[in-house]
Write a protein that holds these residues in place. Structure first.
Motif, PDB file in Angstrom:
ATOM      1  N   LYS A 268       0.851  -1.192   0.000  1.00 45.40           N
ATOM      2  CA  LYS A 268       0.000   0.000   0.000  1.00 45.40           C
ATOM      3  C   LYS A 268       0.883   1.236   0.000  1.00 45.40           C
ATOM      4  N   SER A 269       0.488   2.227  -0.785  1.00 47.38           N
ATOM      5  CA  SER A 269       1.237   3.484  -0.826  1.00 47.38           C
ATOM      6  C   SER A 269       0.276   4.642  -1.021  1.00 47.38           C
ATOM      7  N   LYS A 270       0.711   5.818  -0.575  1.00 47.96           N
ATOM      8  CA  LYS A 270      -0.139   7.010  -0.684  1.00 47.96           C
ATOM      9  C   LYS A 270      -0.254   7.481  -2.133  1.00 47.96           C
ATOM     10  N   THR A 271       0.875   7.498  -2.849  1.00 46.84           N
ATOM     11  CA  THR A 271       0.859   7.962  -4.238  1.00 46.84           C
ATOM     12  C   THR A 271       1.688   7.012  -5.093  1.00 46.84           C
TER      13      THR A 271
ATOM     14  N   GLY B 100       4.932   4.401   1.416  1.00 47.74           N
ATOM     15  CA  GLY B 100       4.061   3.246   1.608  1.00 47.74           C
ATOM     16  C   GLY B 100       4.652   2.209   2.529  1.00 47.74           C
ATOM     17  N   TYR B 101       3.983   1.092   2.630  1.00 49.55           N
ATOM     18  CA  TYR B 101       4.432  -0.032   3.445  1.00 49.55           C
ATOM     19  C   TYR B 101       3.883  -1.309   2.821  1.00 49.55           C
ATOM     20  N   TYR B 102       4.418  -2.437   3.286  1.00 45.01           N
ATOM     21  CA  TYR B 102       3.993  -3.713   2.725  1.00 45.01           C
ATOM     22  C   TYR B 102       3.863  -4.747   3.830  1.00 45.01           C
ATOM     23  N   TYR B 103       2.985  -5.725   3.580  1.00 40.48           N
ATOM     24  CA  TYR B 103       2.819  -6.891   4.445  1.00 40.48           C
ATOM     25  C   TYR B 103       3.147  -8.129   3.614  1.00 40.48           C
ATOM     26  N   GLN B 104       3.832  -9.054   4.253  1.00 37.81           N
ATOM     27  CA  GLN B 104       4.154 -10.311   3.580  1.00 37.81           C
ATOM     28  C   GLN B 104       3.884 -11.472   4.522  1.00 37.81           C
ATOM     29  N   ASP B 105       3.006 -12.376   4.102  1.00 46.84           N
ATOM     30  CA  ASP B 105       2.705 -13.556   4.910  1.00 46.84           C
ATOM     31  C   ASP B 105       3.886 -14.516   4.906  1.00 46.84           C
ATOM     32  N   VAL B 106       4.093 -15.134   6.065  1.00 44.12           N
ATOM     33  CA  VAL B 106       5.162 -16.124   6.214  1.00 44.12           C
ATOM     34  C   VAL B 106       4.529 -17.455   6.583  1.00 44.12           C
TER      35      VAL B 106
ATOM     36  N   LYS C 128      -0.657 -19.094  14.212  1.00 45.28           N
ATOM     37  CA  LYS C 128      -0.234 -17.772  14.705  1.00 45.28           C
ATOM     38  C   LYS C 128      -0.224 -16.721  13.592  1.00 45.28           C
ATOM     39  N   MET C 129      -0.264 -17.185  12.327  1.00 47.82           N
ATOM     40  CA  MET C 129      -0.295 -16.297  11.156  1.00 47.82           C
ATOM     41  C   MET C 129       0.818 -15.239  11.189  1.00 47.82           C
ATOM     42  N   PRO C 130       2.064 -15.652  11.190  1.00 48.38           N
ATOM     43  CA  PRO C 130       3.157 -14.661  11.212  1.00 48.38           C
ATOM     44  C   PRO C 130       3.260 -13.917   9.892  1.00 48.38           C
ATOM     45  N   PHE C 131       3.767 -12.690   9.948  1.00 51.11           N
ATOM     46  CA  PHE C 131       3.953 -11.890   8.738  1.00 51.11           C
ATOM     47  C   PHE C 131       5.094 -10.908   8.953  1.00 51.11           C
ATOM     48  N   ILE C 132       5.558 -10.328   7.860  1.00 49.29           N
ATOM     49  CA  ILE C 132       6.624  -9.324   7.873  1.00 49.29           C
ATOM     50  C   ILE C 132       6.031  -7.997   7.426  1.00 49.29           C
ATOM     51  N   LYS C 133       6.348  -6.948   8.136  1.00 48.20           N
ATOM     52  CA  LYS C 133       5.863  -5.605   7.797  1.00 48.20           C
ATOM     53  C   LYS C 133       7.053  -4.684   7.609  1.00 48.20           C
ATOM     54  N   GLY C 134       6.994  -3.873   6.559  1.00 48.02           N
ATOM     55  CA  GLY C 134       8.057  -2.924   6.297  1.00 48.02           C
ATOM     56  C   GLY C 134       7.522  -1.643   5.685  1.00 48.02           C
TER      57      GLY C 134
END
Length: 483
Positions: A191-194, A213-219, A229-235
């Motif tokens: 997701k990003s603003k522009t 923006g930022y991103y989510y990635q499922d692990v 536990k549905m772990p994920f990475i956020k950046g």
């Protein structure tokens, strides 16, 4: 009699052609309305716009053709009855069936043409329409992304809240779902603003520049017990560039290979595809059942274990034979195996359901090619006797009846297809439901028009009410006499 047949055919053809052109124009405007915003203001050549509209027109025919036959039939036979031409025919010994004979031959020809049109022209136009939209993505990349909805672009599903700029290349509120390699789940969400779309006419690479923006990635953990536990990475990022390969989307003008969408296939191709899909589904069910049986220890050919009668029988509680540490270890292994097995069953179940839906969609597309041909017959045998009964021509009452009947037909047809695609009904019943329901109406109207009964017999409605009123009055009078 040939003069009468020519007169009826000429009257019907004139009305049918006029109604078809008007309805086709209305439906084509309504269908391409969503694409007008994408076409306007993008510096597209007139030839491109004309090709875009031409490729989108054939898909309107299955809607316009039955409605045109219905409305033209009501108007033609309504005018004949209103002007007492039917009365003159009947006085000369010409029945309604004889008057309809010449038009029935024309409807037969029209149904055959409708089938070949649905079987050959519509799939080709659908293929060209979808791929034509993709082909202009290189020159006008904003065309590939629509506002407020997810658009399939390469290996990504992209949604933007707003597009701006001369060619719509400046994006606001960008959401991107990256497609997974093996399964249908979205593993990465960005997701990003522009954002900004950058393309080159000489290159097949579309650059999407994202800002703030930022991103989510499922692990997916290796251990099944950790998946709950549905772990994920956020950046987060200030700027990120995504390169989208549009080379496959642009090879459409010269490549005439048929796509894998059911709307792009004719009857023979649908049968071939259905045969492959059905065999694939059956093989996958057999393979999964064998694998899961082996996993839980129910494989074929397992040796039968015979207990020695001289040995001490096993206790009912087998865990009592082990120490507490061993019990904990055994229970952990059993729980892990159970979780793994249930996860595998649920995943495969969803995959098999989706494959069955795909088969149902192909079956529905196959039956629709025959439904449109029969719909012309059905609408004629509803409209012709209905026009003779109501005795009204013109554009007043006939339009009311035609719209009500067609809305009923279209609603039942859509409802049946949706249910059949979800495996609630067989695809055959879902596709033919509307014709099965409206065919008795056509038979009833033809019978009543032939016998000059009228649309509604008021005696059949008023007679029971008169009997009920007489019984009520007799009981009331008798009760008054007793008192």
């Amino acid at each position: 009699m040939k003069i009468l047949d020519k007169y009826l055919l000429k009257t019907f053809l004139l009305t049918f052609t006029t109604v078809f052109v008007i309805l086709f124009f209305i439906f084509i405007l309504q269908t391409v309305w969503l694409f007008i915003a994408e076409l306007a203001g993008k510096d597209l050549d007139l030839i491109l716009i004309v090709k875009f509209l031409l490729f989108s027109m054939p898909r309107i025919v299955p809607l316009v053709l039955p409605l045109s036959v219905l409305l033209a039939s009501i108007m033609t036979f309504g005018n004949l009855a209103e002007n007492y031409e039917f009365a003159a025919m009947k006085a000369s010994g010409i029945s309604l069936q004889r008057a309809m004979r010449g038009l029935i031959v024309f409807i037969c020809f029209l149904s055959i043409v409708a089938f070949f049109f649905a079987n050959n022209v519509i799939p080709y136009a659908e293929y060209k329409f979808i791929n034509f939209r993709k082909s202009i993505a290189q020159a006008k990349p904003a065309m590939a992304i629509a506002e407020g909805q997810f658009s399939d672009v390469g290996f990504y599903n992209i949604k933007v809240n707003k597009k701006s700029g001369a060619n719509g290349n400046n994006l606001t509120g960008v959401t991107i779902h990256e497609k997974a390699n093996n399964s249908g789940e979205n593993k990465t969400v960005i997701k990003s603003k522009t954002g900004e779309l950058i393309s080159n006419d000489k290159s097949s690479i579309l650059q999407l520049v994202l800002n703030d923006g930022y991103y989510y990635q499922d692990v997916t953990p290796k251990k099944y017990e950790d998946r709950s536990k549905m772990p994920f990475i956020k950046g987060a990022f200030k700027k990120q560039i995504i390169n989208i390969d549009l080379s496959e989307l642009n090879k459409v003008e010269d490549n005439q290979d048929v796509g894998n969408t059911n709307g792009m296939l004719n009857a023979s191709e649908l049968r071939y595809t259905l045969d492959s899909l059905t065999k694939n589904l059956d093989n996958e069910i057999i393979s999964f059942s064998e694998n899961i049986n082996q996993k839980v220890g129910i494989a074929k050919g397992l040796p039968i274990i015979k207990l020695d009668k001289n040995k001490k029988p096993l206790p009912n509680d087998l865990l009592s034979l082990y120490t507490n540490d061993k019990k904990v270890e055994i229970l952990k292994v059993a729980s892990s195996n159970l979780t793994s097995t249930m996860y595998s069953i649920d995943t495969t179940k969803n995959e098999l359901k989706e494959k069955q839906r795909n088969i149902n969609r192909h079956l529905t597309a196959l039956y629709e090619k025959f439904v449109i041909a029969f719909a012309c017959f059905l609408m004629f045998f509803i409209g012709a006797p209905l026009g003779a009964i109501i005795r009204k021509g013109g554009l007043g009452l006939p339009i009311v009846f035609a719209v009500l009947i067609f809305i009923t037909f279209h609603f039942i047809n859509t409802f049946g297809k949706r249910i059949s695609q979800e495996d609630g009904l067989s695809p055959f019943m879902g596709a033919w439901m509307s014709t099965f329901i409206l065919t008795p109406l056509a038979v009833l109207l033809t019978y009543r028009a032939t016998n000059d009964i009228g649309l509604i017999s008021m005696d059949a409605v008023l007679a029971p009410l008169n009997k009920l009123f007489k019984k009520f009055s007799e009981r009331f009078i008798s009760s008054q006499n007793k008192t």
